[in-house]
Write an enzyme that holds these catalytic residues in place. Structure first.
Site, short mmCIF file in Angstrom:
data_model
loop_
_atom_site.label_atom_id
_atom_site.label_comp_id
_atom_site.label_asym_id
_atom_site.label_seq_id
_atom_site.Cartn_x
_atom_site.Cartn_y
_atom_site.Cartn_z
CG LEU A 221 1.74 21.20 -16.64
CD1 LEU A 221 1.70 21.72 -18.06
CD2 LEU A 221 1.96 19.69 -16.62
CG ASP A 222 -2.00 22.79 -16.31
OD1 ASP A 222 -2.18 23.53 -17.28
OD2 ASP A 222 -2.06 21.55 -16.37
CD GLU A 223 2.16 24.51 -9.97
OE1 GLU A 223 2.98 25.33 -9.50
OE2 GLU A 223 2.18 23.30 -9.68
#
Length: 277
Positions: A221-223
């Site tokens: 997530l969001d990486e």
């Protein structure tokens, strides 16, 4: 005159630019633009070249492969508008900005449709004569809802999918279905400020910089690999509402910049990083 974008990702070696240029010259092609980068740590070579002329794609790629190191990656894309689908939820600032840029001719893309899990943005989207599809997630398992979204996306077969504040966590199945095709935006407080209203949390901590990050979507997530980022400075006089307003402005700019880079085939991915040429 037709234009194409040649993308080369390989290991660095002597004479790469010369050998590529020689093949292009032999095929009576003109180099309109060229950019290269070598990552010294990994010995990786990246090259983006805009070429013009008449060509046979199979012959050109075959001849280029013969003069490049083994396991090189080559892509040849015709310079044209890409088809995109946008996913949204309730927030209008990022979506509205993209729609305005689209109508003004600033985005080199065809927005085929907007898909959302609420109908809040339907009136906005339809003002731009773009198809809007509401696929509610109410009383549905995440996977079942996502299957319906995938089914609708596949009706359009887009080259890119843009998450314009789409507030749903995507499953690994979705990511696998569209590898390196999904662009997302998030405020750069993550992971320091997660959960409800990060701007209130940031205000409470007295932050001095607000930013946004546009990246590819991965299972983490969001990486995913970062494409574009920007920041604005704030101070003690800002309320959390002021911070949110400043943050939303940055989000709009960062997402549109990242999307334009993808539309122009300027982004290479290796590992969890990007090279932008």
């Amino acid at each position: 005159m037709k234009e194409y974008i040649l993308l080369i990702d390989t290991f660095d070696a002597k004479g790469l630019v010369y050998n590529v240029s020689k093949v292009l010259f032999a095929n009576n092609l003109n180099i309109e633009q060229n950019a290269e980068y070598v990552d010294k740590e990994t010995n990786k070579f990246f090259m983006r070249t805009v070429i013009s002329g008449e060509l046979n794609e199979n012959i050109l790629l075959k001849e280029l492969t013969e003069v490049l190191p083994k396991e090189s990656t080559l892509k040849l894309n015709k310079k044209s508008k890409k088809n995109i689908v946008i996913l949204a939820t309730k927030e209008s600032h990022v979506l509205g900005d993209l729609l305005i840029r689209y109508i003004d001719g600033e985005l080199d893309a065809n927005i085929q449709a907007v898909i959302a899990n609420h109908d809040y943005l339907q009136d906005l989207v339809e003002k731009f004569n773009i198809p809007f599809h509401c696929i509610s997630a109410e009383n549905m398992e995440r996977e079942d809802h996502e299957n319906l979204v995938i089914e609708k996306i596949n009706e359009y077969n887009p080259e890119l999918i843009v998450l314009a504040k789409y507030m749903r966590i995507l499953t690994p199945k979705f990511v696998e279905t569209y590898p390196r095709k999904v662009l997302n935006i998030h405020h750069s407080f993550l992971p320091a400020f997660i959960g409800a209203n990060p701007y209130k949390q940031a205000h409470h901590r007295g932050v001095k910089i607000i930013g946004a990050t546009a990246h590819y979507v991965t299972d983490d997530l969001d990486e995913g690999p970062i494409i574009s980022q920007d920041v604005v400075r704030v101070d003690h006089t800002y309320s959390w509402q002021d911070m949110r307003r400043a943050g939303r402005n940055v989000e709009k700019v960062v997402l549109s910049n990242a999307l334009q880079l993808l539309l122009e085939d300027k982004v290479f991915v290796y590992g969890n990083k990007t090279v932008v040429l």
